[in-house]
Scaffold this motif. Sequence first.
Motif, mmCIF file in Angstrom:
data_model
loop_
_atom_site.group_PDB
_atom_site.id
_atom_site.type_symbol
_atom_site.label_atom_id
_atom_site.label_comp_id
_atom_site.label_asym_id
_atom_site.label_seq_id
_atom_site.Cartn_x
_atom_site.Cartn_y
_atom_site.Cartn_z
ATOM 1 N N ARG A 1 -7.293 -7.449 6.259
ATOM 2 C CA ARG A 1 -7.518 -8.369 7.394
ATOM 3 C C ARG A 1 -8.034 -9.723 6.917
ATOM 4 O O ARG A 1 -7.606 -10.761 7.428
ATOM 5 N N ASP A 2 -8.924 -9.719 5.937
ATOM 6 C CA ASP A 2 -9.491 -10.970 5.423
ATOM 7 C C ASP A 2 -8.870 -11.432 4.112
ATOM 8 O O ASP A 2 -8.926 -12.616 3.797
ATOM 9 N N LYS A 3 -8.278 -10.517 3.349
ATOM 10 C CA LYS A 3 -7.864 -10.859 1.992
ATOM 11 C C LYS A 3 -6.363 -10.907 1.764
ATOM 12 O O LYS A 3 -5.933 -11.248 0.659
ATOM 13 N N ALA A 4 -5.554 -10.574 2.775
ATOM 14 C CA ALA A 4 -4.102 -10.523 2.578
ATOM 15 C C ALA A 4 -3.388 -11.390 3.607
ATOM 16 O O ALA A 4 -3.931 -11.695 4.675
ATOM 17 N N SER A 5 -2.172 -11.759 3.271
ATOM 18 C CA SER A 5 -1.343 -12.502 4.223
ATOM 19 C C SER A 5 -0.431 -11.564 5.003
ATOM 20 O O SER A 5 0.114 -11.939 6.043
ATOM 21 N N GLY A 6 -0.261 -10.339 4.518
ATOM 22 C CA GLY A 6 0.573 -9.343 5.182
ATOM 23 C C GLY A 6 0.471 -8.017 4.463
ATOM 24 O O GLY A 6 -0.117 -7.936 3.370
ATOM 25 N N ILE A 7 1.055 -6.991 5.078
ATOM 26 C CA ILE A 7 0.975 -5.636 4.526
ATOM 27 C C ILE A 7 2.357 -4.995 4.541
ATOM 28 O O ILE A 7 3.034 -4.978 5.577
ATOM 29 N N ALA A 8 2.752 -4.450 3.389
ATOM 30 C CA ALA A 8 3.886 -3.520 3.318
ATOM 31 C C ALA A 8 3.257 -2.163 3.039
ATOM 32 O O ALA A 8 2.467 -2.027 2.103
ATOM 33 N N ILE A 9 3.588 -1.175 3.860
ATOM 34 C CA ILE A 9 2.949 0.130 3.703
ATOM 35 C C ILE A 9 3.970 1.258 3.692
ATOM 36 O O ILE A 9 4.792 1.368 4.588
ATOM 37 N N ASN A 10 3.890 2.046 2.618
ATOM 38 C CA ASN A 10 4.599 3.319 2.544
ATOM 39 C C ASN A 10 3.495 4.362 2.627
ATOM 40 O O ASN A 10 2.876 4.706 1.627
ATOM 41 N N ALA A 11 3.248 4.826 3.829
ATOM 42 C CA ALA A 11 2.147 5.756 4.059
ATOM 43 C C ALA A 11 2.515 7.193 3.736
ATOM 44 O O ALA A 11 1.699 8.098 3.926
ATOM 45 N N GLY A 12 3.737 7.418 3.220
ATOM 46 C CA GLY A 12 4.152 8.771 2.889
ATOM 47 C C GLY A 12 4.022 9.670 4.104
ATOM 48 O O GLY A 12 4.307 9.266 5.238
ATOM 49 N N SER B 1 -0.844 10.151 11.243
ATOM 50 C CA SER B 1 -2.109 9.423 11.277
ATOM 51 C C SER B 1 -2.214 8.379 12.393
ATOM 52 O O SER B 1 -1.713 7.259 12.275
ATOM 53 N N VAL B 2 -2.926 8.758 13.432
ATOM 54 C CA VAL B 2 -3.287 7.795 14.469
ATOM 55 C C VAL B 2 -4.262 6.769 13.875
ATOM 56 O O VAL B 2 -4.234 5.594 14.236
ATOM 57 N N ALA B 3 -5.086 7.200 12.936
ATOM 58 C CA ALA B 3 -6.069 6.310 12.321
ATOM 59 C C ALA B 3 -5.385 5.156 11.571
ATOM 60 O O ALA B 3 -5.854 4.006 11.638
ATOM 61 N N LEU B 4 -4.280 5.426 10.876
ATOM 62 C CA LEU B 4 -3.546 4.345 10.212
ATOM 63 C C LEU B 4 -2.939 3.400 11.237
ATOM 64 O O LEU B 4 -2.950 2.176 11.058
ATOM 65 N N HIS B 5 -2.396 3.946 12.307
ATOM 66 C CA HIS B 5 -1.874 3.120 13.402
ATOM 67 C C HIS B 5 -2.954 2.168 13.896
ATOM 68 O O HIS B 5 -2.740 0.951 14.001
ATOM 69 N N LEU C 1 0.830 -1.200 0.000
ATOM 70 C CA LEU C 1 0.000 0.000 0.000
ATOM 71 C C LEU C 1 0.866 1.252 0.000
ATOM 72 O O LEU C 1 1.821 1.356 0.777
ATOM 73 N N ASN C 2 0.518 2.179 -0.853
ATOM 74 C CA ASN C 2 1.280 3.409 -1.043
ATOM 75 C C ASN C 2 0.385 4.616 -0.840
ATOM 76 O O ASN C 2 -0.710 4.682 -1.386
#
Length: 151
Positions: free
Chosen positions: A67-78, A84-88, A9-10
């Motif tokens: 949460r239901d569709k992925a095995s993990g997340i790599a995130i560059n939230a810029g 963002s507390v909401a992203l946390h 996710l970017n």
Amino acid sequence: MSSKPVFVLNGPNLNMLGQREREVYGALTLAEVETRCRAHAAALGLAVDFRQTNSEGDLISWIHEARDKASGIAINAGAYTHTSVALHDALKAAELPAVEVHLTNVHKREAFRHKSLIAPAVNGVICGFGADSYLLAISALSSLVTSNKKV
């Protein structure tokens, strides 16, 4: 191959890679980064769902979806990394292995970039290796997914 893809996710302004501040972010476009990520993930037996948005709300919705569709997340939230507390909270709620990614070494940049609000919600942070930061994150996720480690 894992039955569920890794979400890469970017966040904001990453659609401008290759055009914006090339001396800072490099010459590769986001499409070129995506191609490299897909090839690296495939070599590790992983599929990739690669996305970019300039909207914080979209990132949050995608994390919820993961949460239901992925095995993990790599995130560059810029820039949302630092605000963002909401992203946390979304990353904590996803209960998936997750890695924070940055192209640059944020600790060598402006002081406001030194603090990540999402770092406490992920397994690790990779920064400063340019586009290779994404590949390192995918390698880390491969290990985490294989060992079934969550945040």
